[in-house]
Design a protein around this motif. Structure first.
Motif, short mmCIF file in Angstrom:
data_model
loop_
_atom_site.label_atom_id
_atom_site.label_comp_id
_atom_site.label_asym_id
_atom_site.label_seq_id
_atom_site.Cartn_x
_atom_site.Cartn_y
_atom_site.Cartn_z
N SER A 56 0.95 -1.21 -0.06
CA SER A 56 -0.08 -0.03 -0.16
C SER A 56 0.83 1.50 -0.03
N LYS A 57 2.26 1.23 0.22
CA LYS A 57 3.13 2.37 0.33
C LYS A 57 3.58 2.54 -0.90
N ASP A 58 3.80 4.20 -1.05
CA ASP A 58 4.23 4.41 -2.24
C ASP A 58 5.97 4.65 -2.28
N ARG A 59 6.74 5.11 -3.13
CA ARG A 59 8.18 5.17 -2.93
C ARG A 59 8.49 6.06 -1.91
N TYR A 60 7.83 6.90 -1.18
CA TYR A 60 8.21 7.76 -0.14
C TYR A 60 7.84 7.21 1.10
N GLY A 61 7.03 6.05 1.07
CA GLY A 61 6.76 5.24 2.41
C GLY A 61 5.24 5.78 2.81
N ASP A 62 4.77 6.51 1.89
CA ASP A 62 3.10 6.94 2.13
C ASP A 62 2.31 5.64 1.88
N SER A 63 1.13 5.43 2.45
CA SER A 63 0.19 4.61 2.44
C SER A 63 -0.98 4.91 2.36
N TRP A 64 -1.77 4.73 1.56
CA TRP A 64 -3.24 4.92 1.49
C TRP A 64 -3.94 4.38 2.57
N LEU A 65 -3.46 3.49 3.26
CA LEU A 65 -4.02 2.95 4.66
C LEU A 65 -3.93 3.94 5.75
N GLN A 66 -3.03 5.16 5.41
CA GLN A 66 -3.15 6.26 6.49
C GLN A 66 -4.25 7.04 6.55
N ASP A 67 -4.97 6.74 5.48
CA ASP A 67 -6.29 7.80 5.33
C ASP A 67 -7.33 6.88 5.53
N ILE A 68 -7.40 5.87 6.36
CA ILE A 68 -8.54 4.71 6.48
C ILE A 68 -9.59 5.51 7.31
N ASP A 69 -9.25 6.32 8.33
CA ASP A 69 -10.18 6.95 8.90
C ASP A 69 -10.60 8.42 8.85
N ASP A 70 -10.06 8.77 7.57
CA ASP A 70 -10.27 10.10 7.14
C ASP A 70 -10.95 10.10 5.91
N LEU A 71 -12.38 10.09 5.68
CA LEU A 71 -13.02 9.98 4.49
C LEU A 71 -12.68 11.17 3.41
N ASP A 72 -12.45 12.42 3.93
CA ASP A 72 -12.36 13.49 3.03
C ASP A 72 -10.97 13.30 2.43
N ALA A 73 -9.91 12.99 3.21
CA ALA A 73 -8.51 12.75 2.66
C ALA A 73 -8.78 11.68 1.54
#
Length: 165
Positions: A56-73
């Motif tokens: 789920s992580k991109d090349r910078y280590g960010d993951s779409w799972l980080q937004d699991i609780d933020d529907l607007d994000a």
């Protein structure tokens, strides 16, 4: 660039569910061609694994799972959505969204089941009316020129066009 997001709030074994159909997620790292992918269906429960979290992580280590609780994000991330929510899908959540082609296809499939199983014309008419008055038969999208490919058709690409408006 370094990651700007917070820690992923999920661990292997946690469950999320799909709010929309059509998002493809990586599921397995050990694949010669890359990552195995799975295209989600609305209402589907997904048990997270270490591979799913890593993929789920991109090349910078960010993951779409980080937004699991933020529907607007999630809407910002994908320009539509949200696609996922924490926990199992609510009981009775349909796999189609109101106003989508999936709703029309589900309605057609249920009609076909009725045509195949109900032999009495009066009972069939009653059941078809009930189906049309159900939430599945309401608020259908305005679709025109749907192409339905027939598996029984000759191999020359024969298709039928239907105006379902």
């Amino acid at each position: 660039m370094t990651s700007t997001k917070t820690k992923i709030p999920l661990v292997p074994g946690d469950i999320i569910h799909a709010l929309k159909s059509g998002m493809t997620i990586g599921t397995k790292l050990e694949d010669w061609a890359g990552a195995f992918g799975h295209t989600t269906v609305r209402g589907e429960n997904i048990v997270l694994t270490a591979d799913i979290i890593e993929l789920s992580k991109d090349r910078y280590g960010d993951s779409w799972l980080q937004d699991i609780d933020d529907l607007d994000a999630q809407k910002v991330r994908w320009s539509e959505g949200p696609y996922f929510a924490r926990g199992p899908a609510p009981e009775g959540m349909s796999h189609w969204e109101p106003g989508t082609v999936e709703q029309v296809l589900e309605l057609q499939a249920r009609r076909q089941v009725l045509y195949d199983s109900v032999k009495d014309p009066e009972e069939l008419a009653l059941k078809l009316r009930e189906l049309q008055r159900s939430p599945l038969g309401q608020n259908l999208p305005a679709l025109k020129n749907i192409t339905i490919y027939d598996a029984e058709a000759p191999k020359n690409g024969t298709a039928q066009n239907w105006d379902v408006s």
